[in-house]
Design a protein around this motif. Structure first.
Motif, PDB file in Angstrom:
ATOM      1  N   GLU A  22      44.529  24.275  -9.175  1.00 28.79           N
ATOM      2  CA  GLU A  22      43.226  24.816  -8.799  1.00 28.79           C
ATOM      3  C   GLU A  22      43.121  24.951  -7.279  1.00 28.79           C
ATOM      4  N   TYR A  23      43.609  23.945  -6.570  1.00 30.52           N
ATOM      5  CA  TYR A  23      43.567  23.982  -5.111  1.00 30.52           C
ATOM      6  C   TYR A  23      44.450  25.104  -4.562  1.00 30.52           C
ATOM      7  N   MET A  24      45.658  25.237  -5.088  1.00 30.98           N
ATOM      8  CA  MET A  24      46.584  26.248  -4.587  1.00 30.98           C
ATOM      9  C   MET A  24      46.099  27.671  -4.880  1.00 30.98           C
ATOM     10  N   ASP A  25      45.417  27.862  -6.010  1.00 33.24           N
ATOM     11  CA  ASP A  25      44.857  29.176  -6.314  1.00 33.24           C
ATOM     12  C   ASP A  25      43.832  29.605  -5.275  1.00 33.24           C
ATOM     13  N   ASN A  26      43.178  28.649  -4.669  1.00 34.70           N
ATOM     14  CA  ASN A  26      42.185  28.942  -3.640  1.00 34.70           C
ATOM     15  C   ASN A  26      42.786  28.875  -2.233  1.00 34.70           C
ATOM     16  N   ALA A  27      43.669  27.937  -1.995  1.00 31.62           N
ATOM     17  CA  ALA A  27      44.161  27.672  -0.646  1.00 31.62           C
ATOM     18  C   ALA A  27      45.024  28.791  -0.075  1.00 31.62           C
ATOM     19  N   TRP A  28      45.741  29.532  -0.905  1.00 27.21           N
ATOM     20  CA  TRP A  28      46.611  30.578  -0.364  1.00 27.21           C
ATOM     21  C   TRP A  28      45.805  31.647   0.357  1.00 27.21           C
ATOM     22  N   ILE A  29      44.528  31.759   0.023  1.00 27.69           N
ATOM     23  CA  ILE A  29      43.660  32.717   0.706  1.00 27.69           C
ATOM     24  C   ILE A  29      43.072  32.095   1.967  1.00 27.69           C
ATOM     25  N   SER A  30      42.662  30.845   1.883  1.00 24.48           N
ATOM     26  CA  SER A  30      41.949  30.230   3.001  1.00 24.48           C
ATOM     27  C   SER A  30      42.851  29.863   4.178  1.00 24.48           C
ATOM     28  N   VAL A  31      44.172  29.904   4.023  1.00 22.29           N
ATOM     29  CA  VAL A  31      45.064  29.596   5.141  1.00 22.29           C
ATOM     30  C   VAL A  31      45.263  30.798   6.059  1.00 22.29           C
ATOM     31  N   SER A  32      44.629  31.901   5.748  1.00 25.15           N
ATOM     32  CA  SER A  32      44.678  33.145   6.531  1.00 25.15           C
ATOM     33  C   SER A  32      46.031  33.830   6.495  1.00 25.15           C
ATOM     34  N   GLY A  33      46.880  33.446   5.584  1.00 28.20           N
ATOM     35  CA  GLY A  33      48.175  34.100   5.438  1.00 28.20           C
ATOM     36  C   GLY A  33      48.068  35.582   5.152  1.00 28.20           C
ATOM     37  N   PRO A  34      47.205  35.983   4.209  1.00 28.22           N
ATOM     38  CA  PRO A  34      47.090  37.416   3.933  1.00 28.22           C
ATOM     39  C   PRO A  34      46.661  38.229   5.154  1.00 28.22           C
ATOM     40  N   VAL A  35      45.764  37.690   5.947  1.00 26.53           N
ATOM     41  CA  VAL A  35      45.292  38.405   7.136  1.00 26.53           C
ATOM     42  C   VAL A  35      46.424  38.564   8.143  1.00 26.53           C
ATOM     43  N   ILE A  36      47.145  37.480   8.390  1.00 19.71           N
ATOM     44  CA  ILE A  36      48.252  37.523   9.351  1.00 19.71           C
ATOM     45  C   ILE A  36      49.333  38.488   8.885  1.00 19.71           C
ATOM     46  N   LEU A  37      49.702  38.408   7.611  1.00 16.50           N
ATOM     47  CA  LEU A  37      50.776  39.275   7.100  1.00 16.50           C
ATOM     48  C   LEU A  37      50.391  40.751   7.118  1.00 16.50           C
ATOM     49  N   LEU A  38      49.156  41.059   6.760  1.00 16.20           N
ATOM     50  CA  LEU A  38      48.737  42.462   6.763  1.00 16.20           C
ATOM     51  C   LEU A  38      48.647  43.011   8.179  1.00 16.20           C
ATOM     52  N   HIS A  39      48.189  42.198   9.112  1.00 17.90           N
ATOM     53  CA  HIS A  39      48.155  42.650  10.501  1.00 17.90           C
ATOM     54  C   HIS A  39      49.574  42.856  11.039  1.00 17.90           C
ATOM     55  N   ALA A  40      50.468  41.936  10.724  1.00 19.87           N
ATOM     56  CA  ALA A  40      51.851  42.077  11.169  1.00 19.87           C
ATOM     57  C   ALA A  40      52.483  43.331  10.572  1.00 19.87           C
ATOM     58  N   TYR A  41      52.210  43.585   9.309  1.00 19.72           N
ATOM     59  CA  TYR A  41      52.785  44.771   8.662  1.00 19.72           C
ATOM     60  C   TYR A  41      52.282  46.047   9.323  1.00 19.72           C
ATOM     61  N   THR A  42      50.987  46.126   9.563  1.00 21.72           N
ATOM     62  CA  THR A  42      50.449  47.355  10.147  1.00 21.72           C
ATOM     63  C   THR A  42      50.912  47.546  11.589  1.00 21.72           C
ATOM     64  N   LEU A  43      51.227  46.461  12.294  1.00 24.42           N
ATOM     65  CA  LEU A  43      51.762  46.606  13.651  1.00 24.42           C
ATOM     66  C   LEU A  43      53.216  47.076  13.630  1.00 24.42           C
ATOM     67  N   ILE A  44      53.984  46.583  12.666  1.00 25.12           N
ATOM     68  CA  ILE A  44      55.396  46.944  12.580  1.00 25.12           C
ATOM     69  C   ILE A  44      55.570  48.344  12.004  1.00 25.12           C
ATOM     70  N   ALA A  45      54.864  48.638  10.933  1.00 23.69           N
ATOM     71  CA  ALA A  45      54.989  49.934  10.249  1.00 23.69           C
ATOM     72  C   ALA A  45      53.948  50.892  10.818  1.00 23.69           C
ATOM     73  N   ASN A  46      54.185  51.323  12.021  1.00 23.93           N
ATOM     74  CA  ASN A  46      53.213  52.183  12.691  1.00 23.93           C
ATOM     75  C   ASN A  46      53.630  53.632  12.519  1.00 23.93           C
ATOM     76  N   PRO A  47      52.922  54.464  11.869  1.00 24.54           N
ATOM     77  CA  PRO A  47      51.674  54.227  11.155  1.00 24.54           C
ATOM     78  C   PRO A  47      51.936  53.740   9.729  1.00 24.54           C
ATOM     79  N   ALA A  48      51.049  52.916   9.239  1.00 16.09           N
ATOM     80  CA  ALA A  48      51.139  52.427   7.860  1.00 16.09           C
ATOM     81  C   ALA A  48      50.714  53.548   6.920  1.00 16.09           C
ATOM     82  N   THR A  49      51.516  53.805   5.904  1.00 12.38           N
ATOM     83  CA  THR A  49      51.197  54.887   4.972  1.00 12.38           C
ATOM     84  C   THR A  49      50.301  54.370   3.853  1.00 12.38           C
TER      85      THR A  49
END
Length: 70
Positions: A22-49
């Motif tokens: 139950e904790y892990m189902d919630n925690a993977w979002i609250s650690v800000s991993g998705p935000v960091i990864l999506l920002h990194a992807y959009t910076l690397i794949a310029n422009p993101a399709t």
């Protein structure tokens, strides 16, 4: 992400101790991993399709698994 923080606050204020799954189902979002990864992807794949972003949405484990490691 806001909902995951709110859920953790409710757990804390009520003294509830979630099980690991139950904790892990919630925690993977609250650690800000998705935000960091999506920002990194959009910076690397310029422009993101649009196709690449749809792929990330369809295969969420590409974001979830590294977020669990974070």
């Amino acid at each position: 992400m806001r909902k995951s923080f709110l859920l953790e606050a409710k757990w804390y204020s009520s003294g509830y101790m979630p099980i690991l799954e139950e904790y892990m189902d919630n925690a993977w979002i609250s650690v800000s991993g998705p935000v960091i990864l999506l920002h990194a992807y959009t910076l690397i794949a310029n422009p993101a399709t649009e196709e690449a972003l749809q792929f990330l949405e369809e295969y969420r484990n590409i974001i979830r698994c590294p977020s669990v490691i974070f």
